[in-house]
Design a protein around this motif. Sequence first.
Motif, PDB file in Angstrom:
ATOM      1  N   ALA A 129      46.734  50.158  33.768  1.00 17.77           N
ATOM      2  CA  ALA A 129      44.884  49.236  33.125  1.00 17.77           C
ATOM      3  C   ALA A 129      45.712  47.699  32.803  1.00 17.77           C
ATOM      4  O   ALA A 129      44.399  47.293  33.770  1.00 17.77           O
ATOM      5  N   ALA A 130      46.645  47.238  32.341  1.00 13.68           N
ATOM      6  CA  ALA A 130      46.961  46.021  32.076  1.00 13.68           C
ATOM      7  C   ALA A 130      46.632  45.344  33.809  1.00 13.68           C
ATOM      8  O   ALA A 130      46.302  43.881  33.808  1.00 13.68           O
ATOM      9  N   THR A 131      47.547  45.756  34.553  1.00 20.24           N
ATOM     10  CA  THR A 131      47.575  45.117  35.996  1.00 20.24           C
ATOM     11  C   THR A 131      46.714  45.556  36.764  1.00 20.24           C
ATOM     12  O   THR A 131      46.120  44.739  37.079  1.00 20.24           O
ATOM     13  N   THR A 132      45.113  46.341  36.450  1.00 22.67           N
ATOM     14  CA  THR A 132      43.907  46.076  37.374  1.00 22.67           C
ATOM     15  C   THR A 132      43.791  44.954  36.576  1.00 22.67           C
ATOM     16  O   THR A 132      43.230  44.418  36.565  1.00 22.67           O
ATOM     17  N   TRP A 133      43.710  44.581  35.095  1.00 19.63           N
ATOM     18  CA  TRP A 133      43.064  43.610  33.795  1.00 19.63           C
ATOM     19  C   TRP A 133      43.263  42.646  34.978  1.00 19.63           C
ATOM     20  O   TRP A 133      43.059  41.533  35.045  1.00 19.63           O
ATOM     21  N   PHE A 134      44.701  42.492  34.956  1.00 24.04           N
ATOM     22  CA  PHE A 134      45.483  41.114  35.670  1.00 24.04           C
ATOM     23  C   PHE A 134      45.645  40.731  36.684  1.00 24.04           C
ATOM     24  O   PHE A 134      44.761  39.505  37.450  1.00 24.04           O
ATOM     25  N   LEU A 135      44.804  41.725  38.034  1.00 22.93           N
ATOM     26  CA  LEU A 135      44.549  41.364  39.458  1.00 22.93           C
ATOM     27  C   LEU A 135      43.231  40.918  39.432  1.00 22.93           C
ATOM     28  O   LEU A 135      43.003  40.296  40.441  1.00 22.93           O
ATOM     29  N   ARG A 136      42.247  41.801  38.873  1.00 22.42           N
ATOM     30  CA  ARG A 136      40.737  40.890  38.558  1.00 22.42           C
ATOM     31  C   ARG A 136      41.069  39.473  38.096  1.00 22.42           C
ATOM     32  O   ARG A 136      39.933  38.940  38.062  1.00 22.42           O
ATOM     33  N   CYS A 137      41.257  39.337  36.834  1.00 25.65           N
ATOM     34  CA  CYS A 137      41.257  38.241  36.127  1.00 25.65           C
ATOM     35  C   CYS A 137      42.455  37.130  36.211  1.00 25.65           C
ATOM     36  O   CYS A 137      41.893  35.741  35.845  1.00 25.65           O
ATOM     37  N   LEU A 138      43.522  37.795  36.917  1.00 24.52           N
ATOM     38  CA  LEU A 138      44.333  36.432  36.256  1.00 24.52           C
ATOM     39  C   LEU A 138      45.186  35.754  37.596  1.00 24.52           C
ATOM     40  O   LEU A 138      45.346  35.273  37.810  1.00 24.52           O
ATOM     41  N   SER A 139      44.995  37.288  38.617  1.00 18.67           N
ATOM     42  CA  SER A 139      45.548  36.840  40.165  1.00 18.67           C
ATOM     43  C   SER A 139      45.205  35.713  41.210  1.00 18.67           C
ATOM     44  O   SER A 139      43.457  35.398  40.681  1.00 18.67           O
TER      45      SER A 139
END
Length: 99
Positions: A77-87
């Motif tokens: 879930a943290a990875t999903t947030w990262f990919l959506r918001c910061l990648s």
Amino acid sequence: MNGDVARCEPADASGSAPLVSPRPVAILSSTEVRVLALISEGAQNAEIARTLAVPLPAIEVHVASILRKLAVSTRGAATTWFLRCLSESPTRKTNRLFR
């Protein structure tokens, strides 16, 4: 908080738009962003500790803090947030987060 670099509103279930929600905007330190970037690449805590040259217990604390701040319970879930918001994307360059 000094060193805060990342802010992103939680998304709705489809991941398409921010919700008006009681959940706070996530705020991650620059170190937490680096740890989250490595998590999103599939790195485990021991590998992250070696890469960042910090003790394993420090990484465990960072991971717990990331999960708490993002209000998620899994690394996925943290990875999903990262990919959506910061990648990095064609419209958003995140390398400025690592100045």
